[in-house]
Design an enzyme around this catalytic site. Structure first.
Site, PDB file in Angstrom:
ATOM      1  N   ASN A  47     107.801 109.851  26.247  1.00 44.27           N
ATOM      2  CA  ASN A  47     108.861 110.762  26.713  1.00 44.27           C
ATOM      3  C   ASN A  47     110.239 110.117  26.550  1.00 44.27           C
ATOM      4  O   ASN A  47     111.203 110.765  26.121  1.00 44.27           O
ATOM      5  CB  ASN A  47     108.665 111.117  28.195  1.00 44.27           C
ATOM      6  CG  ASN A  47     107.348 111.825  28.461  1.00 44.27           C
ATOM      7  OD1 ASN A  47     106.735 112.377  27.557  1.00 44.27           O
ATOM      8  ND2 ASN A  47     106.898 111.794  29.700  1.00 44.27           N
TER       9      ASN A  47
ATOM     10  N   ASN B  34     113.547 105.444  40.569  1.00 42.18           N
ATOM     11  CA  ASN B  34     113.749 106.496  41.570  1.00 42.18           C
ATOM     12  C   ASN B  34     113.700 105.892  42.980  1.00 42.18           C
ATOM     13  O   ASN B  34     113.500 104.682  43.140  1.00 42.18           O
ATOM     14  CB  ASN B  34     112.755 107.655  41.379  1.00 42.18           C
ATOM     15  CG  ASN B  34     111.312 107.258  41.663  1.00 42.18           C
ATOM     16  OD1 ASN B  34     111.042 106.305  42.400  1.00 42.18           O
ATOM     17  ND2 ASN B  34     110.373 107.978  41.090  1.00 42.18           N
TER      18      ASN B  34
ATOM     19  N   ASP C 213     112.197 110.661  32.833  1.00 47.20           N
ATOM     20  CA  ASP C 213     112.178 110.068  31.478  1.00 47.20           C
ATOM     21  C   ASP C 213     113.315 110.643  30.632  1.00 47.20           C
ATOM     22  O   ASP C 213     113.951 109.930  29.853  1.00 47.20           O
ATOM     23  CB  ASP C 213     110.836 110.364  30.794  1.00 47.20           C
ATOM     24  CG  ASP C 213     109.665 109.804  31.586  1.00 47.20           C
ATOM     25  OD1 ASP C 213     109.838 108.750  32.224  1.00 47.20           O
ATOM     26  OD2 ASP C 213     108.584 110.423  31.565  1.00 47.20           O
TER      27      ASP C 213
END
Ligand code: RIB
Length: 301
Positions: free
Chosen positions: A42, A179, A243
């Site tokens: 990705n 994150n 991503d």
């Protein structure tokens, strides 16, 4: 500068569910769709769609050839991808009506990295080049150490967070893109406003990018902090949004954009990705993202 992304390639089995399955529950799904995925793939596709030249290193089984084909169709150089006996990595992904996901991984070929392969992949790179990696392949610590010894800049997206990261020498990582869950696990700081600073206290040389989904993104280095609000969109499938953000952010910074501009571009791209199904297939082209409007973030000091 050349970019090497050493990353996973997965076949994503995506189930549409009324809610995430609970322990002990048997749940029927409304549909099964097969999408190309893997955080590595990705991110390579996001880099390429953002306009960067990227070389991908990774491992697949025979069943993963379609993943390489897709990457190549998007302009990713896959000459370093190698075939291994057995299955390609795959993911079992539940997507609920709000577009949120739960991901179960099977590593497959992604877990068959050895030192010889890392050295082969890195051989064509040197000082000033960038190594990007995630945490879905084995031996990330060796990828970091060897790249560092060869003078490459290292960008790490420590996702998913696992015990393997404890072996990685974060002093050798310049760009850390993560994150809030990964950030809290790595720093022990649950407050997202304090989290980048907590990481910088331990690693003052880093450039930290914290992605917060619908709550935007934060950037911090030893001198600056920025906050970028997220775009408000109807989430269809959040898989691969992080991503997409990572690929577009790095591509923008590497082409010379200032951090606030890169955050804005990456946020626009991620918002487009969550409004579509799938991971790699949801990543927008640069032309869709450029000129998409929105408010540039602000200095967060
Ligand atoms: O970040 C999303 C990705 O995580 C999916 O494509 C899945 O393959 C897992 O690697």
């Amino acid at each position: 500068m050349k970019i090497l992304n050493f990353g996973s390639l997965n076949c994503d089995n995506v189930y549409t569910v009324p809610h995430m399955v609970k322990a002990g529950e048997t749940l029927s799904s409304a549909s099964l769709e097969i999408f190309p995925g893997g955080k590595g793939l990705n991110q390579s596709i996001a880099l390429a769609r953002a306009g960067a030249q990227v070389c991908h290193a990774g491992l697949i089984g025979e069943d993963g050839r379609f993943l390489v084909k897709l990457a190549e169709e998007n302009g990713v150089d896959c000459s370093l991808v190698e075939l291994r006996p057995g299955r390609t990595g795959h993911a079992v992904i539940q997507v609920d009506p709000s577009g949120q996901n739960c991901i179960l991984l099977y590593g497959g070929a992604n877990q068959l990295v050895d030192e010889a392969y890392i050295r082969r992949a890195l051989a064509g790179f040197g000082p000033g080049d960038l190594l990007l990696l995630q945490n879905e392949m084995n031996l990330p610590e060796r990828m970091i150490d060897l790249a560092w010894e060869m003078g490459l800049t290292v960008a790490l997206n420590p996702s998913p967070c696992s015990a393997a990261l404890a072996k990685c020498d974060f002093r050798k990582v310049e760009w850390l893109i993560l994150n809030e869950l990964e950030g809290a696990a790595l720093s022990g700081e649950p407050d997202v406003k304090k989290l980048p600073k907590a990481i910088l206290q331990r690693f003052p040389h880093m450039k930290v990018v914290l992605t917060l989904g619908a709550n935007g993104a934060r950037y911090a280095d030893s001198e600056r902090q920025f906050f970028q609000p997220a775009f408000s969109v109807k989430a269809v499938d959040t898989t691969g949004a992080g991503d997409t953000f990572t690929g577009f952010f790095l591509a923008a910074v590497l082409e010379g954009k200032e951090v606030p501009e890169a955050l804005l571009l990456a946020s626009r791209a991620a918002a487009l990705a969550v409004s579509r199904k799938g991971a790699a297939s949801s990543i927008p082209a640069r032309a869709e993202v450029d000129g998409g409007g929105g408010t540039r973030g602000y200095d967060a000091f």
